[in-house]
Design an enzyme around this catalytic site. Structure first.
Site, PDB file in Angstrom:
ATOM      1  N   GLY A 103     -11.668  13.109  12.640  1.00  0.00           N
ATOM      2  CA  GLY A 103     -12.809  14.012  12.575  1.00  0.00           C
ATOM      3  C   GLY A 103     -13.764  13.739  13.722  1.00  0.00           C
ATOM      4  O   GLY A 103     -13.395  13.173  14.740  1.00  0.00           O
ATOM      5  N   HIS A 153     -10.348  16.078  21.545  1.00  0.00           N
ATOM      6  CA  HIS A 153      -9.505  16.540  20.438  1.00  0.00           C
ATOM      7  C   HIS A 153      -9.058  17.986  20.658  1.00  0.00           C
ATOM      8  O   HIS A 153      -7.899  18.339  20.422  1.00  0.00           O
ATOM      9  CB  HIS A 153     -10.271  16.474  19.112  1.00  0.00           C
ATOM     10  CG  HIS A 153     -10.658  15.095  18.694  1.00  0.00           C
ATOM     11  ND1 HIS A 153     -11.970  14.723  18.520  1.00  0.00           N
ATOM     12  CD2 HIS A 153      -9.908  14.000  18.422  1.00  0.00           C
ATOM     13  CE1 HIS A 153     -12.022  13.463  18.134  1.00  0.00           C
ATOM     14  NE2 HIS A 153     -10.781  12.991  18.072  1.00  0.00           N
ATOM     15  N   GLN A 184      -7.721   0.674  10.236  1.00  0.00           N
ATOM     16  CA  GLN A 184      -7.801   0.382  11.664  1.00  0.00           C
ATOM     17  C   GLN A 184      -9.181  -0.097  12.094  1.00  0.00           C
ATOM     18  O   GLN A 184      -9.452  -0.247  13.280  1.00  0.00           O
ATOM     19  CB  GLN A 184      -7.362   1.592  12.484  1.00  0.00           C
ATOM     20  CG  GLN A 184      -8.237   2.815  12.370  1.00  0.00           C
ATOM     21  CD  GLN A 184      -7.536   4.051  12.902  1.00  0.00           C
ATOM     22  OE1 GLN A 184      -6.575   4.540  12.323  1.00  0.00           O
ATOM     23  NE2 GLN A 184      -8.016   4.569  14.026  1.00  0.00           N
ATOM     24  N   ASP A 229      -6.481   6.584  24.855  1.00  0.00           N
ATOM     25  CA  ASP A 229      -5.970   5.537  23.971  1.00  0.00           C
ATOM     26  C   ASP A 229      -4.516   5.233  24.336  1.00  0.00           C
ATOM     27  O   ASP A 229      -3.620   5.323  23.502  1.00  0.00           O
ATOM     28  CB  ASP A 229      -6.084   5.990  22.519  1.00  0.00           C
ATOM     29  CG  ASP A 229      -7.513   6.329  22.144  1.00  0.00           C
ATOM     30  OD1 ASP A 229      -8.361   5.431  22.174  1.00  0.00           O
ATOM     31  OD2 ASP A 229      -7.786   7.511  21.831  1.00  0.00           O
ATOM     32  N   VAL A 256      -9.845  13.663  28.590  1.00  0.00           N
ATOM     33  CA  VAL A 256     -10.919  14.627  28.855  1.00  0.00           C
ATOM     34  C   VAL A 256     -12.194  13.841  29.120  1.00  0.00           C
ATOM     35  O   VAL A 256     -12.551  12.937  28.359  1.00  0.00           O
ATOM     36  CB  VAL A 256     -11.104  15.598  27.680  1.00  0.00           C
ATOM     37  CG1 VAL A 256     -12.296  16.520  27.914  1.00  0.00           C
ATOM     38  CG2 VAL A 256      -9.830  16.425  27.485  1.00  0.00           C
ATOM     39  N   SER A 297     -15.378  10.563  23.688  1.00  0.00           N
ATOM     40  CA  SER A 297     -15.063   9.747  22.526  1.00  0.00           C
ATOM     41  C   SER A 297     -16.045  10.066  21.419  1.00  0.00           C
ATOM     42  O   SER A 297     -17.227  10.342  21.684  1.00  0.00           O
ATOM     43  CB  SER A 297     -15.149   8.254  22.875  1.00  0.00           C
ATOM     44  OG  SER A 297     -15.073   7.445  21.711  1.00  0.00           O
TER      45      SER A 297
END
Length: 365
Positions: free
Chosen positions: A68, A74, A98, A201, A227, A236
């Protein structure tokens, strides 16, 4: 096709009363993203029920896993998936496995209504539907109970070693265990033909690729370019923590890596030249900030600066011209030491923010 371009490694209408109604109904009626046709699934059974007919129709299914707090990074992944697949599922689940015991799980930015509106706007822009959002609870994802975040927690985990023990894994020992485990669950639930990750990542993408290869999961891993903000900072969800002052200095992470890459483009392929350039810029920026008064300075710590093989993340002494390399780094932006009246220190009071980034040094042979 280069990894930096994209490499195959192998809202408001939805309010709590509606959610409560759905939970209480024995047969769930899928929600829909406002002004769009995207279905929202809360349970594994709903996803499986939706997925079954796609087999007989030979539809290509894409999965974009997220936690989210959607941003342009994204959306670039979702857009890529929409172009390549007949149906796209976006998962939105903040996976506690995580996060370490003292990390930012409780304060992780989340805005369900906003995320749904963003997806609806993207669907309109693309003129092609995003088929489904999978937004499960932790109880749904861990039906026998969440095993915990400690290193010695007992439970069913997917652990990919030694790749997950390096760099990010060394600093966050349960991170890749949590990522691999939840991604395996998502792959088993959705059973996508393709799954999409971002290059920011990169170690995570390599861990998932290794998992898919080793465990023979019939899903293709697609890695899309990072991006960035106009000044180079990688997009991020955690950037909202930074606030104005730290945000200006955070670009040093990108600048250091860009400096290292420039050394390579200038013909220097040795570790000393490439890392020396990155470390030099980080150290000089730290020195400049330390010299400023507390109400102006920004403090940050360098976790690591790495020069590694782009497939194994093993540290290297020079770029293999047939394989290329990855230069990557992680820094922790510390909280503002002395805020001025009315200063924007960032979301949730501006806690410490861990930032990661990388750049690919392309093969030359």
């Amino acid at each position: 096709m280069s990894l930096s371009m994209r490499r195959v490694l192998g809202s408001r209408a939805l309010r709590p009363p509606l959610v409560r109604t759905l939970v209480s109904m024995p047969k769930l009626i899928p929600e829909a993203v406002p002004t769009g046709s995207t279905q929202i699934f809360r349970t594994v059974e709903e996803v499986k029920r939706w997925r079954r007919p796609q087999y007989t129709c030979h539809r290509v299914i894409g999965l974009v896993p997220t936690m989210g707090a959607l941003h342009e990074g994204h959306l670039s992944l979702i857009s890529a998936a929409v172009k390549e697949c007949d149906h796209v599922v976006v998962s939105m689940y903040v996976n506690p496995a995580q996060f370490g015991p003292h990390e930012d799980l409780d304060s992780y930015p989340a805005n369900w209504d906003s995320d749904l509106e963003i997806l609806a706007a993207l669907e309109k822009k693309l003129a092609k539907k995003i088929s489904a959002v999978f937004a499960p609870t932790t109880k749904e994802m861990y039906p026998f109970g969440f095993p915990g975040q400690e290193v010695d927690s007992k439970g069913s985990f997917v652990i990919i070693t030694p790749l997950s023990e390096r760099l990010e894994g060394k600093s966050r020992p349960t991170f890749f265990r949590g990522v691999a485990t939840v991604c395996m669950k998502l792959l088993n639930i959705v059973q996508p033909d393709k799954v999409f990750f971002g290059q920011k990542d990169i170690q995570q993408s390599l861990v998932i690729q290794r998992m898919v290869d080793d465990l023979m999961v019939p899903t293709k891993v697609i890695v899309c370019p990072t991006v960035r903000e106009p000044d180079g900072l990688a997009r991020s969800s955690r950037n909202v923590y930074l606030g104005t002052r730290r945000r200006k200095v955070a670009k040093v992470l990108h600048d250091a890596l860009a400096s290292a890459k420039q050394q390579y483009l200038n013909g220097r392929a040795d570790r000393s030249s490439i890392l020396g350039s990155a470390n030099g810029l980080l150290e000089s920026t730290q020195a400049t900030q330390v010299s400023l008064p507390a109400e102006e300075r920004v403090r940050f710590e360098v976790d690591y600066v790495s020069f590694a093989d782009r497939f194994t993340m093993d540290e290297v002494e020079e770029v293999d011209p047939s394989r290329g390399a990855i230069v990557s780094a992680a820094i922790k932006m510390l909280p503002v030491e002395l805020a001025t009246p009315g200063e924007d220190v960032g979301y949730n009071g501006g806690p410490a923010v861990r930032l990661i980034d990388n750049m690919i040094l392309e093969p030359s042979g």
